[in-house]
Design a protein around this motif. Structure first.
Motif, mmCIF file in Angstrom:
data_model
loop_
_atom_site.group_PDB
_atom_site.id
_atom_site.type_symbol
_atom_site.label_atom_id
_atom_site.label_comp_id
_atom_site.label_asym_id
_atom_site.label_seq_id
_atom_site.Cartn_x
_atom_site.Cartn_y
_atom_site.Cartn_z
ATOM 1 N N THR A 99 0.811 -1.219 0.000
ATOM 2 C CA THR A 99 0.000 0.000 0.000
ATOM 3 C C THR A 99 0.845 1.270 0.000
ATOM 4 O O THR A 99 0.308 2.358 -0.177
ATOM 5 C CB THR A 99 -0.930 0.041 1.235
ATOM 6 N N TYR A 100 2.151 1.147 0.191
ATOM 7 C CA TYR A 100 3.025 2.312 0.327
ATOM 8 C C TYR A 100 3.527 2.802 -1.032
ATOM 9 O O TYR A 100 3.968 2.017 -1.865
ATOM 10 C CB TYR A 100 4.230 1.964 1.210
ATOM 11 N N THR A 101 3.477 4.110 -1.228
ATOM 12 C CA THR A 101 4.096 4.758 -2.380
ATOM 13 C C THR A 101 5.030 5.833 -1.850
ATOM 14 O O THR A 101 4.619 6.678 -1.050
ATOM 15 C CB THR A 101 3.042 5.401 -3.302
ATOM 16 N N CYS A 102 6.278 5.799 -2.289
ATOM 17 C CA CYS A 102 7.262 6.780 -1.844
ATOM 18 C C CYS A 102 6.932 8.135 -2.465
ATOM 19 O O CYS A 102 6.900 8.261 -3.688
ATOM 20 C CB CYS A 102 8.666 6.342 -2.243
ATOM 21 N N PRO A 103 6.693 9.153 -1.642
ATOM 22 C CA PRO A 103 6.361 10.465 -2.196
ATOM 23 C C PRO A 103 7.526 11.117 -2.945
ATOM 24 O O PRO A 103 7.304 11.934 -3.830
ATOM 25 C CB PRO A 103 5.959 11.286 -0.970
ATOM 26 N N LYS A 104 8.760 10.744 -2.627
ATOM 27 C CA LYS A 104 9.919 11.339 -3.296
ATOM 28 C C LYS A 104 10.161 10.745 -4.677
ATOM 29 O O LYS A 104 10.555 11.446 -5.600
ATOM 30 C CB LYS A 104 11.182 11.153 -2.453
ATOM 31 N N THR A 105 9.970 9.433 -4.800
ATOM 32 C CA THR A 105 10.315 8.757 -6.053
ATOM 33 C C THR A 105 9.101 8.293 -6.848
ATOM 34 O O THR A 105 9.226 7.980 -8.027
ATOM 35 C CB THR A 105 11.189 7.520 -5.776
ATOM 36 N N GLY A 106 7.960 8.191 -6.176
ATOM 37 C CA GLY A 106 6.763 7.677 -6.836
ATOM 38 C C GLY A 106 6.748 6.163 -6.956
ATOM 39 O O GLY A 106 5.847 5.595 -7.565
ATOM 40 N N ARG A 107 7.743 5.495 -6.381
ATOM 41 C CA ARG A 107 7.792 4.035 -6.438
ATOM 42 C C ARG A 107 6.769 3.429 -5.501
ATOM 43 O O ARG A 107 6.600 3.873 -4.383
ATOM 44 C CB ARG A 107 9.173 3.525 -6.043
ATOM 45 N N GLY A 108 6.134 2.374 -5.978
ATOM 46 C CA GLY A 108 5.182 1.651 -5.154
ATOM 47 C C GLY A 108 3.781 1.901 -5.648
ATOM 48 O O GLY A 108 3.568 2.677 -6.568
#
Length: 108
Positions: A15-24
């Protein structure tokens, strides 16, 4: 995958998406759909030489270590926004801070 009752809801890579990279987030089967994939192996040897307890204790230790390792990797993935983009100087400062805290805890 979140396991109910483990307190890991906030560290769920599905459920996690990295806000810095957009990964996930990591969808089922992600490990066969992406390249490159970094593989991490950890060798753990457990020896508990007490008759009658050996198998149970070794299994319990091995299972606990596996859960700890998986939990740590899940946390690293879900906290990537905190470490992504750090310089070596930033990392060394974090390490020094943690070391100071550990020394203070041991002294207490």
């Amino acid at each position: 995958m979140h396991v109910a009752g483990t307190g890991e809801a906030e560290f769920d890579p599905s459920t996690y998406t990295c806000p810095k990279t957009g990964r996930g987030p990591l969808a089922p089967g992600w490990e066969v759909k992406v390249t490159p994939v970094m593989t991490c192996h950890k060798v753990v040897r457990v020896k508990f030489d007490y008759w009658g307890f050996q198998g149970r204790v070794e299994t319990a230790i091995r299972d606990r270590q596996r859960r700890l390792f998986h939990s740590s990797l899940r946390q690293a993935q879900c906290l990537s926004h905190k470490w992504n983009g750090l310089t070596m100087a930033d990392i060394r400062e974090l390490e020094a801070t943690v070391q100071r805290k550990l020394v203070a805890q041991r002294a207490a």
